[in-house]
Design an enzyme around this catalytic site. Structure first.
Site, PDB file in Angstrom:
ATOM      1  N   ASP A 214      45.574  40.514  36.777  1.00  0.00           N
ATOM      2  CA  ASP A 214      45.156  39.668  37.900  1.00  0.00           C
ATOM      3  C   ASP A 214      44.245  38.571  37.358  1.00  0.00           C
ATOM      4  OD1 ASP A 214      45.016  38.890  40.502  1.00  0.00           O
ATOM      5  OD2 ASP A 214      43.393  40.259  41.038  1.00  0.00           O
ATOM      6  N   ILE A 215      44.502  37.308  37.765  1.00  0.00           N
ATOM      7  CA  ILE A 215      43.604  36.225  37.357  1.00  0.00           C
ATOM      8  C   ILE A 215      42.296  36.379  38.133  1.00  0.00           C
ATOM      9  CG2 ILE A 215      43.269  33.722  37.287  1.00  0.00           C
ATOM     10  CD1 ILE A 215      46.282  33.406  37.127  1.00  0.00           C
ATOM     11  N   GLU A 258      48.667  35.848  42.272  1.00  0.00           N
ATOM     12  CA  GLU A 258      48.079  35.574  40.952  1.00  0.00           C
ATOM     13  C   GLU A 258      48.192  36.787  40.036  1.00  0.00           C
ATOM     14  OE1 GLU A 258      44.553  36.930  43.556  1.00  0.00           O
ATOM     15  OE2 GLU A 258      46.460  35.889  43.821  1.00  0.00           O
TER      16      GLU A 258
END
Length: 343
Positions: A214-215, A258
């Site tokens: 996950d960003i 994301e």
């Protein structure tokens, strides 16, 4: 129509003889039966006339000065424009040798002088019928050849169309399995690939690992820099993650907004952790500025890894739940890190 009436399709006849009386007699016999007749008195004229306006049939005397009938016939057969014209030899020579030679140079029949009208007409009609049948067969062969060429072209065109259709379908399938923004596998392909590898690893009793990433603080990134910059960030992150995946057997997919997922067949937890750390460092090395991140001034990744040896009695949801739990712990522990779990 009587026995010697001329069918309309027969055309004209060229008579070649150096004796005017012979020419007159033959011409009269043929003309009275309705044939068109042209007359020449030597071989040179015969060749010129035949090449300029090929007749349907040639009646050719053998014994002529300067160029005899054998030579004339040989020259006619050597020229493509006149080679198919049937030649009936006319001669007072009744020797077998002369007849054989006449056929050897290309003659189709042989009439002995003095002429008998009925015989002349019968032999002429016979050869013209044969020639007409030959022309009909030639025309049919040409039509068949043209039809065959057309069919071959049609087959070629259809094969090309089928090939183009197959390529188009493959391209559609490829596009249907890719995320339109990042160009990596989409969620649909992720699910299909995971199910297939789960079954394969279960059969072979080999480990299967999953990385969920996950960003960090991506919503704040979008809020700060805008959605266009956010899309560009996702594209760059996907590209850098791809660099960290070395094996063709592994799959990178966009799992969510994301989130990116990596499926690693035949990979233990330790190997998956190395891949995850490589992914994290590749993204960090991009040095995409992230002013609102609470963990780093650049865009970073948090990653959860889970590894299991699949069983036929269970399903891939175990793998996804384990990787998701590990990702949650990575975020809880401060983000920008990899956490590994095993079954």
């Amino acid at each position: 129509m009587n026995s010697h009436q001329v069918p309309a399709f027969f055309g004209d006849i060229l008579v070649v003889d150096d004796h005017p009386d012979n020419l007159r007699v033959l011409s009269a016999i043929l003309a009275e039966s309705g044939y068109q007749v042209r007359k020449v008195i030597n071989g040179q004229l015969a060749l010129k006339v035949a090449q300029n306006a090929p007749p349907a049939l040639i009646l050719l005397d053998i014994l002529m000065p300067e160029m005899d009938g054998y030579e004339v016939c040989s020259l006619l057969k050597a020229h493509s424009q006149t080679a198919q014209i049937p030649v009936i030899f006319i001669s007072a020579l009744d020797d077998v040798f002369d007849k054989v030679k006449a056929f050897e140079v290309g003659g189709v029949d042989y009439i002995i002088k003095p002429f008998q009208a009925a015989e002349v007409l019968a032999r002429v009609k016979n050869q013209l019928l044969i020639r007409n049948l030959y022309l009909q067969l030639q025309n049919q062969a040409q039509k068949i050849a043209e039809q065959n060429a057309f069919l071959q072209q049609e087959i070629k065109t259809r094969k090309q169309a089928e090939s183009a259709l197959v390529e188009a379908n493959l391209e559609l399938q490829r596009l249907a399995s890719l995320d339109s923004l990042t160009g990596v596998a989409n969620r649909r392909q992720f699910n299909e690939f995971l199910n297939k590898e789960w079954q394969r690893m279960a059969r072979e009793q080999l480990p299967l690992s999953l990385i969920l990433s996950d960003i960090d603080y991506f919503k704040k990134y979008n809020d700060t820099y805008g959605h266009l910059a956010g899309d560009s960030c996702l594209q760059q992150v996907a590209q850098m993650i791809s660099r960290a995946i070395k094996r063709p057997a592994d799959l990178l997919a966009r799992y969510g907004g994301e989130e990116f997922a990596v499926i690693l067949p035949n990979t233990k937890a330790e190997g998956a952790l190395k891949v995850a750390e490589a992914m994290r460092h590749e993204v960090l090395n991009l040095k995409i500025a992230h002013a609102q991140s609470a963990v780093n001034k650049y865009v970073t990744l948090s990653l959860g890894i889970f590894s299991v040896v699949p069983q036929h009695t269970s399903d891939p949801s175990i793998l996804i739940a384990g990787a998701d739990k590990a990702l949650y712990e990575a975020k809880e522990q401060g983000r920008n890190r990899s956490i590994v779990k095993t079954f």
